[in-house]
Design an enzyme around this catalytic site. Structure first.
Site, short mmCIF file in Angstrom:
data_model
loop_
_atom_site.label_atom_id
_atom_site.label_comp_id
_atom_site.label_asym_id
_atom_site.label_seq_id
_atom_site.Cartn_x
_atom_site.Cartn_y
_atom_site.Cartn_z
N ASP A 145 38.81 -90.65 69.57
CA ASP A 145 39.87 -89.89 68.89
C ASP A 145 41.07 -90.81 68.67
OD1 ASP A 145 42.01 -87.79 68.41
OD2 ASP A 145 40.37 -86.45 68.94
N ASN B 202 32.90 -85.08 64.28
CA ASN B 202 33.67 -83.84 64.23
C ASN B 202 35.13 -84.06 63.84
OD1 ASN B 202 34.63 -81.09 65.50
ND2 ASN B 202 35.67 -82.68 66.69
N TYR C 192 39.80 -80.49 51.16
CA TYR C 192 39.03 -80.10 52.36
C TYR C 192 37.65 -79.58 51.94
CZ TYR C 192 38.15 -77.91 56.93
OH TYR C 192 37.60 -77.55 58.15
N LYS D 174 34.02 -81.28 52.69
CA LYS D 174 33.02 -80.59 53.52
C LYS D 174 31.71 -80.38 52.74
CE LYS D 174 35.48 -80.26 57.30
NZ LYS D 174 35.10 -81.02 58.51
N ILE E 157 37.74 -70.98 63.36
CA ILE E 157 37.63 -71.10 64.82
C ILE E 157 39.05 -71.28 65.38
CG2 ILE E 157 36.58 -72.43 66.71
CD1 ILE E 157 34.50 -71.18 64.75
N THR F 248 41.58 -72.89 67.04
CA THR F 248 41.88 -74.23 67.59
C THR F 248 43.27 -74.63 67.12
OG1 THR F 248 41.18 -75.48 65.64
CG2 THR F 248 39.44 -74.92 67.22
P1 NAI Z 1 41.73 -80.05 66.08
O1 NAI Z 1 42.93 -80.37 65.27
O2 NAI Z 1 41.87 -79.21 67.31
O3 NAI Z 1 40.94 -81.39 66.47
C1 NAI Z 1 40.73 -82.41 65.55
C2 NAI Z 1 40.73 -83.73 66.31
O4 NAI Z 1 40.41 -84.78 65.37
C3 NAI Z 1 42.08 -84.09 66.91
O5 NAI Z 1 41.93 -84.44 68.28
C4 NAI Z 1 42.57 -85.26 66.08
O6 NAI Z 1 43.39 -86.15 66.81
C5 NAI Z 1 41.26 -85.87 65.66
N1 NAI Z 1 41.41 -86.72 64.46
C6 NAI Z 1 42.08 -86.43 63.32
N2 NAI Z 1 42.03 -87.47 62.48
C7 NAI Z 1 41.31 -88.44 63.10
C8 NAI Z 1 40.91 -89.75 62.75
N3 NAI Z 1 41.27 -90.32 61.57
N4 NAI Z 1 40.16 -90.46 63.62
C9 NAI Z 1 39.81 -89.92 64.82
N5 NAI Z 1 40.18 -88.70 65.23
C10 NAI Z 1 40.91 -87.97 64.37
O7 NAI Z 1 40.75 -79.35 65.02
P2 NAI Z 1 39.39 -78.52 65.17
O8 NAI Z 1 39.64 -77.18 64.63
O9 NAI Z 1 38.79 -78.68 66.51
O10 NAI Z 1 38.52 -79.28 64.07
C11 NAI Z 1 37.44 -80.13 64.38
C12 NAI Z 1 36.53 -80.18 63.18
O11 NAI Z 1 36.04 -78.86 62.92
C13 NAI Z 1 37.17 -80.65 61.89
O12 NAI Z 1 36.29 -81.50 61.19
C14 NAI Z 1 37.37 -79.35 61.12
O13 NAI Z 1 37.39 -79.57 59.73
C15 NAI Z 1 36.14 -78.60 61.56
N6 NAI Z 1 36.23 -77.16 61.36
C16 NAI Z 1 37.23 -76.44 61.96
C17 NAI Z 1 37.33 -75.08 61.74
C18 NAI Z 1 38.41 -74.25 62.34
O14 NAI Z 1 38.58 -73.10 61.88
N7 NAI Z 1 39.14 -74.71 63.34
C19 NAI Z 1 36.35 -74.39 60.89
C20 NAI Z 1 35.31 -75.23 60.35
C21 NAI Z 1 35.27 -76.57 60.58
#
Ligand code: NAI
Length: 254
Positions: free
Chosen positions: A37, A90, A157, A161, A190, A192
């Site tokens: 991360d 992810n 986005y 995706k 989700i 988060t």
């Molecule tokens: P989050 O914001 O809680 O976690 C995302 C993590 O990715 C963070 O720890 C961030 O530091 C890291 N990150 C961001 N840019 C980065 C980079 N360039 N290199 C390495 N790490 C990086 O978000 P969440 O909700 O857990 O999202 C995780 C994945 O799930 C994402 O791909 C998001 O698009 C996908 N997703 C989320 C949904 C939601 O409703 N929360 C729904 C569907 C998909």
């Protein structure tokens, strides 16, 4: 479910939200985990939580938009734990919300860079390692329900995706005989920090509107996505590849 003892898993975006929960679940089932991360503090905390529960994990500061960084991430897995069995690609961002005719091109490109190019960079490095191993591996990419349908104001986005699903299918075809299975999860909304940053969970009216788009009339949890990821990498899913598995509470059922 299959024991993951003696296996090694990378989770990108493992410091927060869905990635954090998936890293913890991998470790609970016996895998040694590489938490990758940008967020060092959050990632170290996940490693400490895994170690406190008797598991093994390491944090590696990784920017998925940089191919040198994702290559170093895979090298860390091999140097620390000897191999790479599983990867959950992810890491992602929500990006700027604006219609196509108003969004700044560089803001549009920024979300595609993390959410699509980032997944390519990860797979590029992971596949080389997994293909070099006799028993292959399994990769899960985190797409979204928005990899299957549009969403106003989120064109970058949504496009990224959809692209992740194209990458997943192509990688599955290219690896039919290498012993590496590649699938995607497509979560609904989700709860988060990402949704909080997008102003969804802290606005009661918007939250209700989003909840009602799911047949189950609620947001999903990170645990529910983690369980789907763990199933997809397990031997129980041995004939599943190129799949885009919805974990979306009936979002697409209407
Ligand atoms: P989050 O914001 O809680 O976690 C995302 C993590 O990715 C963070 O720890 C961030 O530091 C890291 N990150 C961001 N840019 C980065 C980079 N360039 N290199 C390495 N790490 C990086 O978000 P969440 O909700 O857990 O999202 C995780 C994945 O799930 C994402 O791909 C998001 O698009 C996908 N997703 C989320 C949904 C939601 O409703 N929360 C729904 C569907 C998909």
């Amino acid at each position: 479910m299959t024991s993951l003892s003696n296996t090694v898993a990378i989770v990108t975006g493992g410091s927060s939200g869905i990635g954090k929960e998936t890293a913890l679940t991998f470790a609970e089932r016996g895998a040694r985990v590489v938490v990758a991360d940008l967020d060092k503090e959050g990632g170290q905390a996940v490693v400490e939580e895994i170690e406190a529960a008797g598991g093994q994990a390491v944090f590696t500061e990784t920017d998925v938009t940089d191919p040198d960084s994702t290559e170093a991430m895979v090298e860390t897995a091999v140097e620390e734990f000897g191999r790479l069995d599983y990867a959950f690609n992810n890491a992602g961002i929500g990006g700027t919300q604006a219609p196509i005719h108003e969004i700044e091109p560089e803001d549009w490109a920024a979300v595609v860079d993390v959410n699509l190019q980032g997944v390519f960079n990860c797979m590029h490095a992971e596949l080389q390692q997994m293909q070099s191993q006799e028993d292959g591996g399994a990769i899960v990419n985190n797409a979204s329900v928005l990899g299957k349908v549009g969403f106003e104001g989120a064109s970058g986005y949504v496009a990224a995706k959809h692209g992740v699903l194209g990458l997943t299918k192509t990688a599955a075809l290219e690896n039919g005989e290498t012993g590496v299975r590649i699938n995607a999860v497509c979560p609904g909304f989700i709860e988060t920090p990402l949704l909080e940053a997008g102003g969804i969970t802290n606005d009661p009216d918007l939250r209700k509107m989003i909840e009602e788009r799911h047949a189950l009339n609620r947001l999903g949890t990170s645990e529910e996505v983690a369980d789907a990821v763990l199933w997809l990498v397990s031997d129980e899913a041995s004939f599943v590849t190129g799949e885009a598995l919805g974990v979306e509470g009936g979002y697409l059922s209407q």
